[in-house]
Motif scaffolding. Structure first.
Motif, mmCIF file in Angstrom:
data_model
loop_
_atom_site.group_PDB
_atom_site.id
_atom_site.type_symbol
_atom_site.label_atom_id
_atom_site.label_comp_id
_atom_site.label_asym_id
_atom_site.label_seq_id
_atom_site.Cartn_x
_atom_site.Cartn_y
_atom_site.Cartn_z
ATOM 1 N N THR A 43 -7.918 -23.066 -5.916
ATOM 2 C CA THR A 43 -8.297 -23.560 -4.595
ATOM 3 C C THR A 43 -9.793 -23.348 -4.394
ATOM 4 O OG1 THR A 43 -6.136 -23.067 -3.629
ATOM 5 C CG2 THR A 43 -7.994 -23.244 -2.114
ATOM 6 N N GLU A 56 -10.410 -19.556 -5.394
ATOM 7 C CA GLU A 56 -9.200 -18.746 -5.242
ATOM 8 C C GLU A 56 -8.207 -19.108 -6.339
ATOM 9 O OE1 GLU A 56 -5.565 -18.588 -2.070
ATOM 10 O OE2 GLU A 56 -7.603 -18.607 -1.250
ATOM 11 N N ASP A 69 -4.542 -17.627 -8.571
ATOM 12 C CA ASP A 69 -3.244 -17.112 -8.144
ATOM 13 C C ASP A 69 -3.282 -15.626 -7.860
ATOM 14 O OD1 ASP A 69 -3.666 -16.422 -10.762
ATOM 15 O OD2 ASP A 69 -1.605 -16.726 -11.412
ATOM 16 N N GLU A 76 -6.797 -27.583 -2.378
ATOM 17 C CA GLU A 76 -5.910 -26.816 -3.244
ATOM 18 C C GLU A 76 -5.537 -27.631 -4.476
ATOM 19 O OE1 GLU A 76 -2.574 -25.752 -0.880
ATOM 20 O OE2 GLU A 76 -3.746 -24.667 0.613
ATOM 21 N N SER A 78 1.928 -20.001 -1.553
ATOM 22 C CA SER A 78 0.573 -19.805 -2.061
ATOM 23 C C SER A 78 0.613 -19.852 -3.588
ATOM 24 C CB SER A 78 0.041 -18.441 -1.611
ATOM 25 O OG SER A 78 0.806 -17.396 -2.204
ATOM 26 N N GLY A 135 0.565 -11.480 0.972
ATOM 27 C CA GLY A 135 1.058 -12.648 0.259
ATOM 28 C C GLY A 135 1.646 -12.388 -1.104
#
Length: 433
Positions: A18, A40, A42, A66, A213, A307
């Protein structure tokens, strides 16, 4: 000549990420080493540095996008003396990747999210395009009688989200769903199985669709693979903690001037590292037709973060002093929660330790973190009746359960590791040798 900036591979296993935030804007001059963006993955959010010098001529992928594949051109940089406008025009034809492609396919494959048929009043739709809207937005629109074609989306790439529907005025009911979906729309969905969503709707259960996510998708995939492919064997021992707790108190008193405060977990990391050195048959990795036998115990420690979960690594846990382990663990845990770990700080490791004692969990069986071959699950220390010097006394006892990959570690070797771990904790002075 202009140069392209591509989505970087920030770890050996990264396939997409992302683009969380741009740290530069079009027209900015950058030099090699300047920070361009936050990416970003994982597991963490990392800063991406410029390699070339020049002017940012055009940004092709907006922040927040994303599912950006590694190698995708995300920006154009004009070299010194080059016409920036020309460089930007030259790169304008490069299509920016659509954000969140998988959920779009998932929506197309679901009956509940069938694309409304469009009339001549919606030329974009009649040309093969579709209204982009989240599943929740679609359901709200249907319930309120709002035609999605009349709503302007404020989400990524114009996607219609819940807030857009709540702010729209009810109008004519949305047209009936198209009778047939295109071949692309019938691609297998990777979202929540339709029966689960259907069950929630059928029973009228209030709910909200929460998008997974990247971290949660990875956790789901890896743990499923672990339980499907790795034959787990579990071995549990009860361990008396009183001597360890006493030693910890004495060490903390001596380390106070150095502003170091040991946790029980720090000592358990040390104990597991030493135990793996004493029983090297458990410090291994199954690799098909061969076995990897590690000469050093690098302990991955499970840390809960918003998360999901991440496992920063304490390298050479057996060789480090307990104060060094404590300092390293505090730093790793802090940066893990901030999403600032480097890939090499959480990828690898020869074994794992997961401690849920702080939640009062008495005992649990942890899932092995592939390709590792074992993980130690630590329960809460609690007062229990315990045999001490051939008499029943009240002692502080915890349960520890080792999960072992039976392809790589025999039950007898796993039992030897559990025995060595228990002896080190019950006679903790050996941890300081």
């Amino acid at each position: 000549m202009s140069k392209t900036i591509q989505m970087p591979a920030l770890s050996p296993t990264m396939e997409e990420g992302t683009l969380a935030k741009w740290l530069v804007k079009e027209g900015d001059t950058v030099s090699s080493g300047d920070l361009l963006a936050e990416i970003e993955t994982d597991k963490a959010t990392m800063e991406f540095e410029a390699v070339d010098e020049g002017v940012i001529a055009k940004i092709l992928v907006s922040e927040g996008s994303e599912g950006v594949k590694v190698g995708t051109v995300i920006a154009i940089i004009a070299e010194e003396g080059e016409d920036v406008a020309a460089a930007a025009a030259g790169g304008g034809a490069a299509p920016a990747p659509k954000a969140d492609p998988v959920p779009e396919k998932a929506e197309a494959a679901s009956k509940a999210d069938a694309v409304p048929a469009k009339t001549a009043a919606a030329p974009a739709a009649s040309s093969g395009d579709r209204v982009k809207a989240s599943p929740l937005a679609r359901r709200l629109a249907e319930a309120k009688g709002i035609d999605l074609a009349s709503v302007t989306g404020t989400g990524t790439n114009g996607r219609i989200v819940k807030a857009d529907i709540e702010g729209a005025k009810p109008g004519a009911a949305a047209p009936a769903a198209a009778p047939a979906a295109s071949p692309a729309a019938t691609a297998p969905a990777a979202a929540v199985p339709a029966p689960v969503a259907a069950a929630a709707q059928d029973f009228g259960i209030p709910h909200e669709v929460v998008k997974l996510s990247g971290m949660r998708k990875t956790i789901a995939r890896r743990l499923t693979e672990s339980k499907q492919q790795v034959p787990h064997i579990y071995l549990t021992v009860d361990i008396q903690l009183d001597k360890l707790l006493k030693l910890r108190g004495e060490l903390n008193a001596g380390l106070e001037s150095r502003k170091v405060k040991l946790s029980v977990n720090d000592l358990l990391i040390k104990a597991l590292g030493v135990a793996l050195e004493q029983v090297p048959e458990c410090n291994v990795q199954f690799a098909g037709d061969q076995m990897l036998q590690f000469k050093r115990a690098d302990i991955s420690v499970a840390v809960s973060i918003p998360g999901g979960l991440i496992t920063p690594i304490v390298t050479d846990a057996a060789g480090k002093g307990v104060a060094s382990i404590s300092t390293a663990m505090k730093d790793l845990a802090t940066r893990a929660k901030d999403g600032k770990l480097k890939p090499e700080e959480y990828q690898g490791g020869t074994a794992s330790l997961s401690n849920m004692g702080m939640f009062g969990i008495k005992q649990f069986e942890a899932v092995i973190n592939p390709p590792q071959a074992m993980i130690m699950a630590i329960g809460a220390g609690e007062k229990r009746p315990y045999i001490v010097d051939d008499s029943v006394q009240i002692a502080t006892v915890m349960s520890a359960t080792g999960s072992f990959d039976h392809r790589a570690i025999d039950g007898a070797d796993g039992a030897r590791l559990m025995q060595a771990f228990k002896q080190l904790i019950e006679n903790p002075i050996g941890l300081l040798a």
